[in-house]
Design a protein around this motif. Structure first.
Motif, mmCIF file in Angstrom:
data_model
loop_
_atom_site.group_PDB
_atom_site.id
_atom_site.type_symbol
_atom_site.label_atom_id
_atom_site.label_comp_id
_atom_site.label_asym_id
_atom_site.label_seq_id
_atom_site.Cartn_x
_atom_site.Cartn_y
_atom_site.Cartn_z
ATOM 1 N N THR A 26 16.213 0.946 -117.209
ATOM 2 C CA THR A 26 16.125 1.145 -118.710
ATOM 3 C C THR A 26 17.158 0.825 -119.819
ATOM 4 O O THR A 26 16.928 0.694 -120.981
ATOM 5 N N GLY A 27 18.220 0.399 -119.252
ATOM 6 C CA GLY A 27 19.360 0.124 -119.823
ATOM 7 C C GLY A 27 20.274 -0.897 -119.071
ATOM 8 O O GLY A 27 19.893 -1.285 -118.172
ATOM 9 N N PRO A 28 21.284 -1.592 -119.749
ATOM 10 C CA PRO A 28 21.962 -2.512 -118.859
ATOM 11 C C PRO A 28 22.697 -1.867 -117.683
ATOM 12 O O PRO A 28 23.020 -0.806 -117.656
ATOM 13 N N LEU A 29 22.968 -2.556 -116.608
ATOM 14 C CA LEU A 29 23.699 -2.244 -115.459
ATOM 15 C C LEU A 29 25.204 -2.054 -115.766
ATOM 16 O O LEU A 29 25.671 -2.825 -116.470
ATOM 17 N N ARG A 30 25.652 -1.046 -115.224
ATOM 18 C CA ARG A 30 27.083 -0.590 -115.818
ATOM 19 C C ARG A 30 28.121 -0.929 -114.822
ATOM 20 O O ARG A 30 29.094 -1.121 -115.111
ATOM 21 N N SER A 281 34.151 -6.579 -105.766
ATOM 22 C CA SER A 281 33.821 -7.727 -106.566
ATOM 23 C C SER A 281 32.640 -7.536 -107.260
ATOM 24 O O SER A 281 31.565 -6.769 -106.903
ATOM 25 N N ASP A 282 32.426 -8.345 -108.447
ATOM 26 C CA ASP A 282 31.214 -8.359 -108.996
ATOM 27 C C ASP A 282 30.500 -9.518 -108.221
ATOM 28 O O ASP A 282 30.779 -9.913 -107.263
ATOM 29 N N ALA A 283 29.265 -10.096 -108.827
ATOM 30 C CA ALA A 283 28.482 -10.795 -108.115
ATOM 31 C C ALA A 283 27.775 -12.003 -108.934
ATOM 32 O O ALA A 283 27.536 -11.739 -109.936
ATOM 33 N N LEU A 284 27.837 -13.227 -108.207
ATOM 34 C CA LEU A 284 27.080 -14.232 -108.732
ATOM 35 C C LEU A 284 26.732 -15.201 -107.770
ATOM 36 O O LEU A 284 27.379 -16.148 -106.941
ATOM 37 N N LEU A 285 25.647 -14.875 -107.345
ATOM 38 C CA LEU A 285 24.824 -14.998 -105.885
ATOM 39 C C LEU A 285 23.562 -16.102 -106.035
ATOM 40 O O LEU A 285 22.744 -15.418 -106.677
ATOM 41 N N GLY A 286 23.328 -17.059 -105.192
ATOM 42 C CA GLY A 286 22.114 -17.595 -105.056
ATOM 43 C C GLY A 286 21.202 -16.457 -104.326
ATOM 44 O O GLY A 286 19.994 -16.419 -104.418
ATOM 45 N N ALA A 287 21.837 -15.827 -103.260
ATOM 46 C CA ALA A 287 21.048 -14.776 -102.784
ATOM 47 C C ALA A 287 20.180 -13.803 -103.859
ATOM 48 O O ALA A 287 19.207 -13.554 -103.479
ATOM 49 N N PHE A 288 20.756 -13.403 -104.718
ATOM 50 C CA PHE A 288 20.372 -12.806 -105.728
ATOM 51 C C PHE A 288 19.135 -13.424 -106.612
ATOM 52 O O PHE A 288 18.239 -12.497 -107.213
ATOM 53 N N ALA A 289 19.062 -14.517 -106.349
ATOM 54 C CA ALA A 289 17.746 -15.114 -107.000
ATOM 55 C C ALA A 289 16.532 -15.013 -106.282
ATOM 56 O O ALA A 289 15.449 -14.969 -106.398
ATOM 57 N N ALA A 297 18.155 -2.730 -107.855
ATOM 58 C CA ALA A 297 17.591 -1.140 -107.442
ATOM 59 C C ALA A 297 19.132 -0.922 -106.970
ATOM 60 O O ALA A 297 19.488 0.344 -107.043
ATOM 61 N N ALA A 298 19.737 -1.805 -106.199
ATOM 62 C CA ALA A 298 21.012 -1.179 -105.278
ATOM 63 C C ALA A 298 22.196 -1.048 -106.286
ATOM 64 O O ALA A 298 22.770 -0.013 -106.233
ATOM 65 N N ILE A 299 22.341 -1.782 -107.533
ATOM 66 C CA ILE A 299 23.268 -1.827 -108.558
ATOM 67 C C ILE A 299 22.871 -0.468 -109.335
ATOM 68 O O ILE A 299 23.959 0.511 -109.804
ATOM 69 N N GLN A 300 21.532 -0.207 -109.693
ATOM 70 C CA GLN A 300 21.341 0.991 -110.206
ATOM 71 C C GLN A 300 21.634 2.285 -109.286
ATOM 72 O O GLN A 300 22.131 3.497 -110.058
ATOM 73 N N ALA A 301 21.685 1.921 -108.177
ATOM 74 C CA ALA A 301 22.142 3.108 -107.225
ATOM 75 C C ALA A 301 23.515 3.533 -107.599
ATOM 76 O O ALA A 301 23.960 4.575 -107.658
ATOM 77 N N LEU A 302 24.327 2.578 -107.448
ATOM 78 C CA LEU A 302 25.740 2.701 -107.787
ATOM 79 C C LEU A 302 25.922 3.172 -109.272
ATOM 80 O O LEU A 302 26.688 4.116 -109.569
ATOM 81 N N ASP A 303 25.160 2.969 -110.136
ATOM 82 C CA ASP A 303 25.221 3.470 -111.418
ATOM 83 C C ASP A 303 24.987 4.899 -111.399
ATOM 84 O O ASP A 303 25.684 5.748 -112.377
ATOM 85 N N ALA A 304 24.263 5.366 -110.576
ATOM 86 C CA ALA A 304 23.736 6.730 -110.531
ATOM 87 C C ALA A 304 24.776 7.686 -109.906
ATOM 88 O O ALA A 304 24.507 8.810 -109.496
ATOM 89 N N GLY A 305 25.761 6.973 -109.111
ATOM 90 C CA GLY A 305 26.626 7.581 -108.258
ATOM 91 C C GLY A 305 26.134 8.005 -106.961
ATOM 92 O O GLY A 305 26.506 8.884 -106.185
ATOM 93 N N ASP A 306 25.239 6.877 -106.351
ATOM 94 C CA ASP A 306 24.549 7.229 -105.119
ATOM 95 C C ASP A 306 25.127 5.963 -104.266
ATOM 96 O O ASP A 306 23.968 5.260 -103.889
ATOM 97 N N PRO A 307 26.169 5.934 -103.625
ATOM 98 C CA PRO A 307 26.451 4.906 -102.642
ATOM 99 C C PRO A 307 25.614 4.807 -101.588
ATOM 100 O O PRO A 307 25.673 3.490 -100.987
ATOM 101 N N ALA A 308 25.164 5.700 -101.068
ATOM 102 C CA ALA A 308 24.249 5.894 -99.472
ATOM 103 C C ALA A 308 23.171 5.094 -99.977
ATOM 104 O O ALA A 308 22.602 4.536 -99.195
ATOM 105 N N ARG A 309 22.354 5.223 -101.222
ATOM 106 C CA ARG A 309 21.216 4.604 -101.508
ATOM 107 C C ARG A 309 21.443 3.180 -101.913
ATOM 108 O O ARG A 309 20.764 2.382 -101.502
#
Length: 403
Positions: A26-30, A281-289, A297-309
């Protein structure tokens, strides 16, 4: 059910996983800056055979970039994933940069694009001509409003006789830049002609030159994208970068732990200095395409403080990425385009220069299997129908499958 094909022609079946329940942000990834290095979609009826100028389906190509932006990721364009030096000619590259930058402005997305010397047809250039070629593309990129990624140049690799030659070229090009650039260190797995880049085949010696170039040009470099497929080398360089210079992982084999860093202690990652201020590291990946919704979804989980997710979502994709980027690694673009087709982002499994023929059916089958297991199939029923149709067209008997 999902039918799969082994290397010896045996057909097996696995359950087709349900559609992933990932939500767009709903907003920028942080917590991380992430770019998907995007591919290009050819005109289905065009003459996209080897050696011919690329005929790009601009609607499908740009819609794919809009999809990436909708998931909160940035786009890295006109780079090796877009088939630079493997089918995307100079005219198509310029048009891609211009069109992609316009889409980024319209979508409010972040775009960086590759700057190289590959528009010059001559095989051998002097160092001064390499600088001029870089500057020409750099200034065009800046005029379009895109962030520059200074790619490794085959011309420079051919002409450079010492590390000093690299220092000279990069110094002169960086002094011409009006905005900070990202430096791209592309390993020989992706392009064998870049052997000895930055003056040595030993990454330890080459990294010293890279770091010296950054230090000698303060404020000119915003980041480094490392694509050596060696996590230890990336961490070593990352910990020595000056303040304000990001490490963008280009390691499609080990990105889960590199992006996780200290935030996800249980993630597999190389030894790092706990006292370093650079813990991920941040990311610049062909895999992410190939797996944009999963990455988001994974980075949103980090944003939410949920490393296990984060680990639960992104961890299973690394095996998929290793399959896509399996040797010969430079044919990974085929897997990216294949998943794009399976996921409904392009009308046919085709690539410029006919590169869709670069992988075997059994290799593609393994991609299907791993994408299904890691929730990278955005529309599973569509993906299964397209894959099964491809198998039937190839003469593979899959009884009971009608679509």
């Amino acid at each position: 059910m999902l039918h799969l094909l082994s290397a010896d022609g045996v057909v097996s079946r696995v359950e087709l996983a349900g559609a992933p329940d990932f939500a767009k942000p709903t907003g920028p990834l942080r917590s991380r800056v992430a770019y998907a290095a995007a591919h290009v979609v050819p005109v289905t009826w065009g003459d996209n055979t080897p050696g011919q100028p690329a005929q790009v389906d601009w609607d499908a190509t740009l819609d794919f970039r809009r999809s990436v932006y909708s998931w909160g990721l940035g786009v890295a364009d006109a780079m090796d994933t877009a088939q630079r030096n493997m089918g995307l000619d100079a005219a198509a590259t310029r048009e891609l940069i211009s069109r992609s930058a316009q889409v980024a402005r319209e979508a409010g997305g972040s775009v960086v694009v590759g700057v190289n010397t590959d528009h010059v047809e001559a095989e051998h250039l002097s160092l001064g001509e390499v600088v001029d070629a870089y500057r020409e593309q750099l200034h065009f990129t800046e005029e379009q409003g895109a962030g520059p990624v200074l790619m490794a140049s085959r011309h420079l690799a051919r002409v450079a006789e010492s590390a000093d030659d690299y220092r000279r070229v990069y110094r002169e090009v960086l002094r011409s830049a009006t905005v900070p650039v990202v430096l791209h260190w592309l390993g020989t797995a992706f392009d064998p002609s870049l052997e000895g880049y930055f003056g040595s085949s030993d990454w330890r010696l080459a990294s010293e030159v890279l770091l010296e170039i950054i230090a000698e040009n303060p404020g000119a470099v915003s980041g480094v994208k490392m694509s050596l497929l060696d996590a230890a080398s990336e961490v070593s360089v990352r910990e020595r970068l000056p303040e304000g210079v990001r490490m963008f992982t280009g390691d499609d084999f080990n990105y889960v732990g590199l992006i996780a860093g200290a935030d996800v202690p249980e993630a597999a990652q190389p030894e790092r200095d706990p006292a370093s201020s650079r813990q991920h590291s941040d990311a610049l990946l062909g895999a992410f395409a190939a797996l944009t919704p999963v990455a988001s979804a994974a980075i949103q989980a980090l944003d939410a403080g949920d490393p296990a997710r984060y680990l639960a979502i992104l961890g299973p994709t690394e095996e998929l990425s290793r399959q896509i980027f399996a040797a010969p690694t430079f044919y990974y673009k085929t897997g990216v385009a294949f998943l794009s087709w399976l996921n409904g982002h392009q009308p046919a499994f085709q690539m410029v220069a006919g590169l869709h023929s670069a992988r075997s059916l059994s290799h593609l089958s393994r991609i299907v299997e791993l994408a299904n297991a890691s929730h990278a199939l955005e529309q599973p029923e569509l993906a299964a129908a397209r894959w099964h149709g491809m198998l039937r067209q190839s003469g593979i008997d899959i009884p009971g499958v009608l679509s």
